[in-house]
Design a protein around this motif. Structure first.
Motif, PDB file in Angstrom:
ATOM      1  N   PRO A 697       0.801  -1.461  -0.065  1.00  0.00           N
ATOM      2  CA  PRO A 697       0.037   0.089   0.114  1.00  0.00           C
ATOM      3  C   PRO A 697       0.847   1.160  -0.065  1.00  0.00           C
ATOM      4  O   PRO A 697       0.482   2.349  -0.517  1.00  0.00           O
ATOM      5  N   ALA A 698       1.966   1.063   0.608  1.00  0.00           N
ATOM      6  CA  ALA A 698       2.843   2.455   0.676  1.00  0.00           C
ATOM      7  C   ALA A 698       3.498   2.794  -0.731  1.00  0.00           C
ATOM      8  O   ALA A 698       3.395   3.723  -1.161  1.00  0.00           O
ATOM      9  N   LEU A 699       3.656   1.745  -1.537  1.00  0.00           N
ATOM     10  CA  LEU A 699       4.134   1.965  -2.694  1.00  0.00           C
ATOM     11  C   LEU A 699       3.193   2.340  -3.697  1.00  0.00           C
ATOM     12  O   LEU A 699       3.315   3.314  -4.480  1.00  0.00           O
ATOM     13  N   GLU A 700       2.088   1.864  -3.751  1.00  0.00           N
ATOM     14  CA  GLU A 700       0.784   2.268  -4.483  1.00  0.00           C
ATOM     15  C   GLU A 700       0.373   3.743  -4.196  1.00  0.00           C
ATOM     16  O   GLU A 700       0.247   4.507  -4.889  1.00  0.00           O
ATOM     17  N   ALA A 701       0.612   4.198  -2.887  1.00  0.00           N
ATOM     18  CA  ALA A 701       0.215   5.571  -2.577  1.00  0.00           C
ATOM     19  C   ALA A 701       1.395   6.482  -3.232  1.00  0.00           C
ATOM     20  O   ALA A 701       0.746   7.431  -3.549  1.00  0.00           O
ATOM     21  N   ALA A 702       2.504   5.857  -3.085  1.00  0.00           N
ATOM     22  CA  ALA A 702       3.729   6.908  -3.895  1.00  0.00           C
ATOM     23  C   ALA A 702       3.320   7.143  -5.371  1.00  0.00           C
ATOM     24  O   ALA A 702       3.834   8.080  -5.942  1.00  0.00           O
ATOM     25  N   TRP A 703       3.028   6.015  -5.958  1.00  0.00           N
ATOM     26  CA  TRP A 703       2.399   6.168  -7.488  1.00  0.00           C
ATOM     27  C   TRP A 703       1.368   6.985  -7.463  1.00  0.00           C
ATOM     28  O   TRP A 703       1.413   7.956  -8.424  1.00  0.00           O
ATOM     29  N   ALA A 704       0.396   7.115  -6.704  1.00  0.00           N
ATOM     30  CA  ALA A 704      -0.684   8.065  -6.728  1.00  0.00           C
ATOM     31  C   ALA A 704      -0.277   9.458  -6.665  1.00  0.00           C
ATOM     32  O   ALA A 704      -0.775  10.504  -7.326  1.00  0.00           O
ATOM     33  N   ARG A 705       0.888   9.803  -5.764  1.00  0.00           N
ATOM     34  CA  ARG A 705       1.213  10.982  -5.478  1.00  0.00           C
ATOM     35  C   ARG A 705       1.975  11.403  -6.866  1.00  0.00           C
ATOM     36  O   ARG A 705       1.897  12.413  -7.362  1.00  0.00           O
ATOM     37  N   LEU A 706       2.775  10.639  -7.381  1.00  0.00           N
ATOM     38  CA  LEU A 706       3.682  10.958  -8.595  1.00  0.00           C
ATOM     39  C   LEU A 706       2.414  11.291  -9.698  1.00  0.00           C
ATOM     40  O   LEU A 706       2.682  12.155 -10.579  1.00  0.00           O
ATOM     41  N   TRP A 707       1.454  10.464  -9.902  1.00  0.00           N
ATOM     42  CA  TRP A 707       0.505  10.439 -10.972  1.00  0.00           C
ATOM     43  C   TRP A 707      -0.195  11.990 -10.752  1.00  0.00           C
ATOM     44  O   TRP A 707      -0.365  12.597 -11.920  1.00  0.00           O
ATOM     45  N   LEU A 708      -0.481  12.555  -9.595  1.00  0.00           N
ATOM     46  CA  LEU A 708      -1.106  13.767  -9.313  1.00  0.00           C
ATOM     47  C   LEU A 708      -0.062  14.862  -9.906  1.00  0.00           C
ATOM     48  O   LEU A 708      -0.349  15.955 -10.589  1.00  0.00           O
ATOM     49  N   HIS A 709       1.228  14.680  -9.511  1.00  0.00           N
ATOM     50  CA  HIS A 709       2.029  15.516  -9.855  1.00  0.00           C
ATOM     51  C   HIS A 709       2.349  15.603 -11.336  1.00  0.00           C
ATOM     52  O   HIS A 709       2.642  16.964 -11.960  1.00  0.00           O
ATOM     53  N   GLU A 710       2.124  14.644 -11.905  1.00  0.00           N
ATOM     54  CA  GLU A 710       2.307  14.495 -13.408  1.00  0.00           C
ATOM     55  C   GLU A 710       1.167  15.059 -14.384  1.00  0.00           C
ATOM     56  O   GLU A 710       1.244  15.061 -15.400  1.00  0.00           O
ATOM     57  N   GLY A 711       0.005  15.177 -13.446  1.00  0.00           N
ATOM     58  CA  GLY A 711      -1.256  15.564 -14.075  1.00  0.00           C
ATOM     59  C   GLY A 711      -2.111  14.625 -14.676  1.00  0.00           C
ATOM     60  O   GLY A 711      -3.114  14.803 -15.378  1.00  0.00           O
ATOM     61  N   ASP A 712      -1.731  13.249 -14.304  1.00  0.00           N
ATOM     62  CA  ASP A 712      -2.550  11.984 -14.447  1.00  0.00           C
ATOM     63  C   ASP A 712      -3.604  11.980 -13.569  1.00  0.00           C
ATOM     64  O   ASP A 712      -3.706  11.097 -12.751  1.00  0.00           O
ATOM     65  N   VAL A 713      -4.662  13.028 -13.803  1.00  0.00           N
ATOM     66  CA  VAL A 713      -5.825  12.876 -12.777  1.00  0.00           C
ATOM     67  C   VAL A 713      -6.664  11.369 -12.743  1.00  0.00           C
ATOM     68  O   VAL A 713      -7.056  11.305 -11.722  1.00  0.00           O
ATOM     69  N   ALA A 714      -6.861  11.134 -14.007  1.00  0.00           N
ATOM     70  CA  ALA A 714      -7.649   9.963 -13.949  1.00  0.00           C
ATOM     71  C   ALA A 714      -7.068   8.574 -13.226  1.00  0.00           C
ATOM     72  O   ALA A 714      -7.636   7.995 -12.292  1.00  0.00           O
ATOM     73  N   ALA A 715      -5.628   8.709 -13.324  1.00  0.00           N
ATOM     74  CA  ALA A 715      -5.037   7.477 -12.579  1.00  0.00           C
ATOM     75  C   ALA A 715      -5.047   7.866 -11.341  1.00  0.00           C
ATOM     76  O   ALA A 715      -5.276   6.906 -10.211  1.00  0.00           O
ATOM     77  N   ALA A 716      -4.792   9.380 -10.566  1.00  0.00           N
ATOM     78  CA  ALA A 716      -4.935   9.374  -9.096  1.00  0.00           C
ATOM     79  C   ALA A 716      -6.261   9.065  -8.718  1.00  0.00           C
ATOM     80  O   ALA A 716      -6.429   8.867  -7.416  1.00  0.00           O
ATOM     81  N   ARG A 717      -7.238   9.746  -9.567  1.00  0.00           N
ATOM     82  CA  ARG A 717      -8.827   9.417  -8.783  1.00  0.00           C
ATOM     83  C   ARG A 717      -8.944   8.111  -9.002  1.00  0.00           C
ATOM     84  O   ARG A 717      -9.705   7.623  -7.868  1.00  0.00           O
ATOM     85  N   SER A 718      -8.511   7.085  -9.617  1.00  0.00           N
ATOM     86  CA  SER A 718      -8.771   5.640  -9.713  1.00  0.00           C
ATOM     87  C   SER A 718      -8.345   5.004  -8.627  1.00  0.00           C
ATOM     88  O   SER A 718      -8.923   4.104  -7.661  1.00  0.00           O
TER      89      SER A 718
END
Length: 922
Positions: A697-718
């Motif tokens: 879960p820590a790794l998946e949350a790190a991906w989510a933070r990166l997606w948001l910084h990259e502007g990949d809103v859909a991935a972060a929202r998912s």
């Protein structure tokens, strides 16, 4: 605990006074040094003079205390094919040259998880590189090493050798090293059988000067042809020819393979010795090494102990069951033979060149030439098979008394004395366990009959620990059940059983059973078993965290660190200190967390200033602290060092979380591509290794933070939709906060508020100051977006009050531009003005024009990210510049602006900025 070392293995064997000079070979060896080649390999079958050549060359050309290079020598045995023993002996050999080398490094070998041996080789190589003089490292009889991990470590050493060190390996077979690569790079010098064979001139010189035979040129040629330049064959033949009248007849009497020649000539040599010498040679051939006291013990010889000792009168032998009375008179019939016991015989054998090799300058330890010993043993088995077991038993008893346990075990097994071997494991197995000699320990146990293991509770417990610590989990539980069947209900060994089961249970996340077993273990384990008790405290600390009891976890980890240090188990003390620092960081005691992490690093930092790989977790903790204090360059250096140390250490959990720390720092620096690479490394690691449950879960949350910084809103929202909608527990506070922050950034204020509320409730109950700071800061943003200005300032004021003692920075900066007006408003109302000024400087803005934003008077309010984009556009930044500042794609900036235009009912960026100012949104 340290490994008892046989110091004779670390001495350059002293050369004989009548040694034959071989300048052509010396030139080849010298050439390897002059050309700065990494490796010299001397590879040939037994009996070709490998050790003799190297010892003479090392002593005369690059002596231990003279010349441009010092010599570190290690004579290897089959028992050294244990990684811990091998590298411990190698460091000890180096310390014969430079005592400071490797001090403290061998502690890195005793890792319960069996780390890659690069873990200590890296700092060892750094120390060698710092030597002011050159170093020659000789590994003799390397063919006896079979463990793959040792070969891998030696390849690493070869690949990173500084120019100051040259490695020489003597072996009967080519070692599994990258020889072809070294040849291609001209980094290898090779001496092989064809090189080592005596030339005709060398054979003639050897026979005349060393052996004392004056043969005709034709006889020398015939003998050299028969032996094919094989030095041992030539030596045996020479011994057999002494005193013969018919030399030509003798030379024609043998031919064929080396083995045939050796059998024939050994028989000839033995038959020409007096009875006592033959008896001594045969009965002591069971020994790999010879000393006077050891031979006395094996032969059953006791020296008379009476007034003659103090008066220095000659000592006579008491009767021996193996050696005839004539042994005392067997040298030359003179009374000088009575001076002492086996020591005199050894000196006689050496003086007469009877295949005895001295192992030290004092002539205390010797060995037989290996081929000669093999044939003596075969002869002993043929003549006196019933005596062999007792000879081994006597040798085993002597070695055990002297603390040379592996030799004691070897002879007990050679005697086929399973009861004695089992007794040795029972008494001494735990000492091997604590020293980390797991390969040797498992070899001992696996050599025992199964019924002996099952009948012994101490052996079964020791076996279970060894299997557990080497990852062979399938065999652990049967051993534990066997212990429970044969011990009394009050046996202290049941403490070990509970400790091992607690360790196993913790890996499966069963908190209640782990705690129950851990408490039982502490009740039953003797206080003297510090290492085992330290393991239990550490396991209990992890279980307390999963249960949600932070104070108990802190106490358990502190206790584990203390007990681990007291027991000399740094491989337990360091992880405990790492965990303790993490707990202190979560509780908001940043200064104390830093002190704990620094203490951990200092425990395993050598004189060269480089920490051992086991310090990886503590270094990563220091990186987290530097990050929070906004010292990003320092944080980046420490985070990268943490990853590298963890990789060398080989601990999967530590390496995984070190990657996540590095990713967080890289995001803050705007290095999104590097962040993605780091997280991919962590993903690959997750596929290959077994991790503590909190890592995924820590790794998946790190991906989510990166997606948001990259502007990949859909991935972060998912990710946010699939994550739990409430606090995820103590071990997942960061993931909980990430969920709240992403919901806020996506404009999902209700969802964000619910998660923050749950996080703050847990943080207050557990007194987790760090998460209170972050949660309150985010709560302030949410209140402000809802137009609840008073509550927003109240939440921010509490966050600032908690944060100022620890000087938190990134917990506010990471909230982004929406935090700036709130901080300005706090400063305007006199809330921590100096601290707020420091925070605003981290945003690169001045604390002026304080004004608390009001609720947005829009039907569809702008999201936090949209406000960030609009604020930067209003300052005149281009879409590309906005993307770089926010670490998002230019296309994402355009998408956000189009949404802003729609909500504000405007057509362009100028109109959007003007209307936002009019509505007090900027």
């Amino acid at each position: 605990m340290t490994i008892p070392l046989l110091t004779t293995k670390l001495h350059v064997p002293p050369p004989r006074a009548d040694l034959l000079s071989r300048p052509r070979l010396v030139h080849r060896l010298d050439e390897g040094l002059r050309m700065d080649r990494r490796l010299t390999l001397v590879s040939a079958p037994a009996g070709y003079g490998k050790t003799t050549l190297l010892s003479a060359w090392a002593s005369e050309r690059v002596g231990p205390s003279g010349g441009e290079r010092s010599v570190a020598w290690l004579s290897l045995d089959a028992e050294d094919s244990d990684p811990v023993r091998f590298w411990t002996y190698l460091v000890a050999a180096l310390q014969q040259v430079e005592p400071e080398i490797g001090q403290g490094l061998t502690d890195a070998l005793r890792s319960p998880q069996g780390p890659p041996f690069e873990a200590f080789l890296t700092p060892l190589i750094n120390q060698i590189a710092g030597l002011p003089h050159g170093l020659l490292l000789v590994l003799d009889d390397y063919h006896l090493i079979t463990h793959a991990a040792i070969h891998e470590g030696l390849v690493f050493l070869l690949d990173h050798l500084p120019n100051t060190i040259h490695l020489i390996i003597a072996s009967r077979a080519d070692p599994p090293l990258p020889l072809a690569r070294l040849r291609g790079r001209r980094e290898l010098t090779e001496l092989r059988q064809a090189d080592l064979q005596f030339t005709l001139d060398e054979a003639a010189a050897f026979l005349k000067r060393v052996v004392g035979l004056d043969l005709s040129p034709e006889e020398v040629v015939a003998l050299d042809e028969r032996t094919e330049g094989w030095i041992t064959g030539l030596q045996l033949a020479a011994h057999s020819m002494r005193g013969r009248d018919d030399v030509s007849g003798f030379l024609s009497a043998f031919a064929g393979s080396h083995r045939y020649v050796l059998d024939y000539l050994t028989e000839e040599v033995l038959q020409r010795q007096p009875e006592g010498i033959r008896a001594f040679l045969l009965h002591t051939s069971v020994l790999d090494r010879l000393s006077g006291p050891l031979c006395d013990a094996v032969l059953g010889i006791s020296r008379a102990v009476d007034e003659r000792e103090s008066s220095n009168r000659p000592l006579a032998y008491l009767p021996s069951p193996f050696v005839p009375e004539s042994i005392a008179h067997s040298f030359d019939g003179s009374s000088a033979a009575l001076r002492t016991s086996s020591q005199a015989l050894l000196e006689h054998l050496e003086a007469n060149n009877l295949f005895v090799v001295p192992l030290d300058d004092q002539r205390t330890w010797y060995r037989y030439h290996r081929l000669f010993a093999d044939l003596l043993r075969a002869r002993l088995e043929d003549l006196y098979p019933d005596r062999v077991p007792e000879l081994h038993q006597r040798a085993s008893a002597w070695y055990e008394r002297e603390g040379m346990l592996d030799s004691a075990m070897k002879h007990a097994l050679a005697a086929d004395d399973a009861a004695e071997a089992a007794r040795i494991v029972e008494i001494h197995g735990r000492s091997l366990l604590l020293r980390g000699e797991l390969t040797t320990l498992l070899r001992w146990i696996e050599s025992l009959p199964e019924e002996k293991i099952q009948a012994s509770a101490p052996i079964s417990v020791t076996h279970a620990w060894a299997l557990l610590l080497t990852g062979q989990l399938g065999g652990v539980e049967p051993r534990l059940q066997q212990v429970e069947r044969i011990v009394a209900s009050d046996s202290p060994l049941l403490g070990d059983v509970a400790a091992i089961r607690a360790y196993l249970t913790s890996q499966h996340g069963d908190v209640a059973r782990t705690i129950d077993l851990g408490q039982k273990a502490l009740e039953r384990l003797p206080l003297s078993k510090l290492a085992e008790r330290a393991v239990v405290h550490f396991v209990l600390g992890g279980a307390d965290l999963l249960k949600g009891d932070v104070p108990a976890a802190e106490e358990a980890m502190s206790r584990a660190a203390t007990v681990g240090r007291e027991g000399g188990n740094l491989h337990l003390a360091l992880p405990a200190l790492n965990s303790l620092a993490g707990i202190q960081l979560s509780r908001g005691d940043l200064r104390r967390a830093k002190a704990t992490a620094q203490e951990a690093v200092a425990l395993v930092t050598g004189a060269d200033g480089q920490p051992l790989p086991i310090a990886a977790g503590a270094v990563s903790a220091l990186a987290e602290l530097a990050y929070e204090w906004n010292k990003l360059d320092e944080a980046l250096a420490q985070a990268r060092q943490g990853v590298e140390l963890a990789r060398l250490w080989g601990n999967a959990d530590t390496l995984g979380f070190a990657h996540l720390t590095l990713a967080e720092v890289l995001v803050a620096l705007g290095r999104l591509d590097q962040t993605r690479d780091t997280l991919r490394d962590a993903e690959r690691l997750r596929q290959d290794k077994s991790f503590f449950p909190s890592f995924s879960p820590a790794l998946e949350a790190a991906w989510a933070r990166l997606w948001l910084h990259e502007g990949d809103v859909a991935a972060a929202r998912s990710w946010a939709k699939e994550a739990p909608s409430e606090a995820m527990g103590l071990v997942a506070m960061k993931e909980t906060f990430t969920l709240a922050w992403i919901n806020w950034a996506l404009g999902r204020r209700q969802e964000a508020r619910e998660v923050v509320s749950a996080l703050l409730g847990l943080a207050r109950r557990q007194k987790l100051g760090a998460w209170l700071v972050r949660g309150l800061a985010l709560e302030a943003l949410i209140y402000n977006a809802e137009g609840r200005s008073g509550r927003a300032l109240n939440a921010l004021a509490e966050a600032l009050m908690l944060a100022e003692p620890g000087t938190y920075v990134r917990s506010f900066v990471d909230m982004g531009p929406p935090m700036v007006p709130l901080l300005k408003a706090a400063a305007a109302q006199g809330i921590r003005p100096e601290y707020v000024k420091r925070l605003l400087s981290a945003f690169d803005v001045a604390p002026e024009e304080p004004a608390l934003p009001t609720v947005q008077p829009l039907i569809e309010p702008l999201s936090a990210r949209e406000l960030e984009v609009l604020g930067l556009v209003a300052k005149g930044l281009s879409n590309r510049e906005v993307g770089r500042r926010l670490h998002i794609a230019e296309s994402t900036v355009k998408s956000h602006l189009n949404t802003v235009y729609g909500k504000l009912a405007v057509d362009n960026r100028t109109q959007a900025a003007a209307k936002a100012r009019a509505l007090n949104l900027l």
